[in-house]
Design a protein around this motif. Structure first.
Motif, PDB file in Angstrom:
ATOM      1  N   ILE A  28       0.863  -1.175   0.000  1.00 27.13           N
ATOM      2  CA  ILE A  28       0.000   0.000   0.000  1.00 27.13           C
ATOM      3  C   ILE A  28       0.901   1.227   0.000  1.00 27.13           C
ATOM      4  N   ALA A  29       0.764   2.071  -1.013  1.00 24.11           N
ATOM      5  CA  ALA A  29       1.567   3.289  -1.106  1.00 24.11           C
ATOM      6  C   ALA A  29       0.640   4.495  -1.211  1.00 24.11           C
ATOM      7  N   VAL A  30       0.954   5.526  -0.454  1.00 19.79           N
ATOM      8  CA  VAL A  30       0.173   6.756  -0.456  1.00 19.79           C
ATOM      9  C   VAL A  30       0.984   7.860  -1.125  1.00 19.79           C
ATOM     10  N   ASP A  31       0.363   8.508  -2.111  1.00 20.73           N
ATOM     11  CA  ASP A  31       0.961   9.666  -2.772  1.00 20.73           C
ATOM     12  C   ASP A  31       0.190  10.883  -2.287  1.00 20.73           C
ATOM     13  N   SER A  32       0.687  11.517  -1.239  1.00 19.29           N
ATOM     14  CA  SER A  32      -0.052  12.631  -0.650  1.00 19.29           C
ATOM     15  C   SER A  32      -0.102  13.846  -1.576  1.00 19.29           C
ATOM     16  N   ALA A  33       0.910  14.017  -2.412  1.00 23.07           N
ATOM     17  CA  ALA A  33       0.913  15.158  -3.341  1.00 23.07           C
ATOM     18  C   ALA A  33      -0.206  15.020  -4.366  1.00 23.07           C
ATOM     19  N   GLY A  34      -0.395  13.812  -4.893  1.00 22.13           N
ATOM     20  CA  GLY A  34      -1.442  13.589  -5.883  1.00 22.13           C
ATOM     21  C   GLY A  34      -2.748  13.113  -5.288  1.00 22.13           C
ATOM     22  N   HIS A  36      -3.455  10.157  -3.986  1.00 22.60           N
ATOM     23  CA  HIS A  36      -3.741   8.825  -4.505  1.00 22.60           C
ATOM     24  C   HIS A  36      -3.271   7.756  -3.527  1.00 22.60           C
ATOM     25  N   ILE A  37      -3.925   6.604  -3.577  1.00 20.64           N
ATOM     26  CA  ILE A  37      -3.485   5.419  -2.844  1.00 20.64           C
ATOM     27  C   ILE A  37      -3.373   4.292  -3.850  1.00 20.64           C
ATOM     28  N   LEU A  38      -2.234   3.600  -3.837  1.00 20.95           N
ATOM     29  CA  LEU A  38      -2.005   2.475  -4.746  1.00 20.95           C
ATOM     30  C   LEU A  38      -1.977   1.182  -3.950  1.00 20.95           C
ATOM     31  N   PHE A  39      -2.830   0.241  -4.332  1.00 20.96           N
ATOM     32  CA  PHE A  39      -2.816  -1.112  -3.788  1.00 20.96           C
ATOM     33  C   PHE A  39      -2.095  -1.968  -4.819  1.00 20.96           C
ATOM     34  N   GLU A  40      -0.862  -2.321  -4.566  1.00 15.61           N
ATOM     35  CA  GLU A  40      -0.070  -3.123  -5.496  1.00 15.61           C
ATOM     36  C   GLU A  40      -0.099  -4.577  -5.025  1.00 15.61           C
ATOM     37  N   CYS A  41      -0.977  -5.378  -5.645  1.00 12.74           N
ATOM     38  CA  CYS A  41      -1.189  -6.771  -5.229  1.00 12.74           C
ATOM     39  C   CYS A  41      -0.267  -7.694  -6.029  1.00 12.74           C
ATOM     40  N   VAL A  82      -4.604 -10.447   5.653  1.00  9.85           N
ATOM     41  CA  VAL A  82      -3.859  -9.725   4.619  1.00  9.85           C
ATOM     42  C   VAL A  82      -2.375  -9.649   4.999  1.00  9.85           C
ATOM     43  N   ARG A  83      -1.504  -9.909   4.040  1.00 12.55           N
ATOM     44  CA  ARG A  83      -0.060  -9.748   4.243  1.00 12.55           C
ATOM     45  C   ARG A  83       0.375  -8.475   3.527  1.00 12.55           C
ATOM     46  N   LEU A  84       0.730  -7.449   4.315  1.00 12.63           N
ATOM     47  CA  LEU A  84       1.224  -6.200   3.754  1.00 12.63           C
ATOM     48  C   LEU A  84       2.744  -6.193   3.812  1.00 12.63           C
ATOM     49  N   THR A  85       3.359  -5.691   2.751  1.00 12.60           N
ATOM     50  CA  THR A  85       4.817  -5.614   2.726  1.00 12.60           C
ATOM     51  C   THR A  85       5.301  -4.680   3.829  1.00 12.60           C
ATOM     52  N   GLU A  86       6.550  -4.864   4.200  1.00 14.90           N
ATOM     53  CA  GLU A  86       7.119  -4.114   5.326  1.00 14.90           C
ATOM     54  C   GLU A  86       7.058  -2.604   5.116  1.00 14.90           C
ATOM     55  N   ASP A  87       7.147  -2.160   3.875  1.00 12.42           N
ATOM     56  CA  ASP A  87       7.136  -0.729   3.578  1.00 12.42           C
ATOM     57  C   ASP A  87       5.749  -0.181   3.248  1.00 12.42           C
ATOM     58  N   SER A  88       4.711  -0.962   3.522  1.00 13.36           N
ATOM     59  CA  SER A  88       3.340  -0.518   3.247  1.00 13.36           C
ATOM     60  C   SER A  88       2.847   0.493   4.272  1.00 13.36           C
ATOM     61  N   SER A  89       1.919   1.321   3.829  1.00 15.75           N
ATOM     62  CA  SER A  89       1.201   2.203   4.743  1.00 15.75           C
ATOM     63  C   SER A  89       0.162   1.386   5.493  1.00 15.75           C
ATOM     64  N   ARG A  90      -0.190   1.849   6.665  1.00 13.64           N
ATOM     65  CA  ARG A  90      -1.251   1.196   7.441  1.00 13.64           C
ATOM     66  C   ARG A  90      -2.601   1.630   6.878  1.00 13.64           C
ATOM     67  N   ILE A  91      -3.603   0.783   7.054  1.00 19.39           N
ATOM     68  CA  ILE A  91      -4.956   1.103   6.620  1.00 19.39           C
ATOM     69  C   ILE A  91      -5.865   1.046   7.843  1.00 19.39           C
ATOM     70  N   PHE A  92      -6.627   2.103   8.050  1.00 17.24           N
ATOM     71  CA  PHE A  92      -7.609   2.142   9.125  1.00 17.24           C
ATOM     72  C   PHE A  92      -8.987   2.265   8.486  1.00 17.24           C
ATOM     73  N   VAL A  93      -9.905   1.390   8.846  1.00 22.01           N
ATOM     74  CA  VAL A  93     -11.266   1.420   8.325  1.00 22.01           C
ATOM     75  C   VAL A  93     -12.210   1.598   9.509  1.00 22.01           C
ATOM     76  N   HIS A  94     -13.016   2.662   9.466  1.00 21.63           N
ATOM     77  CA  HIS A  94     -14.004   2.926  10.518  1.00 21.63           C
ATOM     78  C   HIS A  94     -15.375   2.974   9.870  1.00 21.63           C
ATOM     79  N   TYR A  95     -16.379   2.461  10.561  1.00 28.28           N
ATOM     80  CA  TYR A  95     -17.741   2.411  10.027  1.00 28.28           C
ATOM     81  C   TYR A  95     -18.717   2.326  11.196  1.00 28.28           C
TER      82      TYR A  95
END
Length: 103
Positions: A28-34, A36-41, A82-95
């Motif tokens: 999971i990569a976050v591009d704060s400038a653009g 965008h969030i990329l989920f690279e599976c 889910v297995r996230l790579t070591e350099d992934s961003s964390r994901i928080f889901v609230h509902y």
């Protein structure tokens, strides 16, 4: 790969292929400038299990779930299906815990 899913709050699901094979991972990569969030599976199985985890959470969860990278003895572990790579961003889901609410 499996093409049908049955959800039950009586059975905890764990995919043995995803659990045992580290090639099933997501970055999971976050591009704060653009903004965008990329989920690279790395595999369809990794994406499938992420979707399954979100569906189980929507059906049986308590109002929040977190996905984060977890490494032990240099091995990337599975957290909440889910297995996230070591350099992934964390994901928080609230509902909402119950009923329908607008965001």
């Amino acid at each position: 790969m499996q093409t049908t899913v049955t959800f039950s709050n009586l059975v905890e699901h764990s995919n043995p292929d995803v659990q045992s094979d580290v090639t099933h991972r997501i970055k999971i990569a976050v591009d704060s400038a653009g903004n965008h969030i990329l989920f690279e599976c790395a595999s369809r199985e990794a994406l499938f299990e992420f979707g399954r985890s979100l569906m189980e959470e929507a059906l049986f969860g308590t109002g929040e779930v977190e996905y984060f990278p977890l490494v032990s003895d240099k091995q990337i572990l599975v957290v909440n299906g889910v297995r996230l790579t070591e350099d992934s961003s964390r994901i928080f889901v609230h509902y909402p815990r119950e009923g329908k609410h607008d965001v």
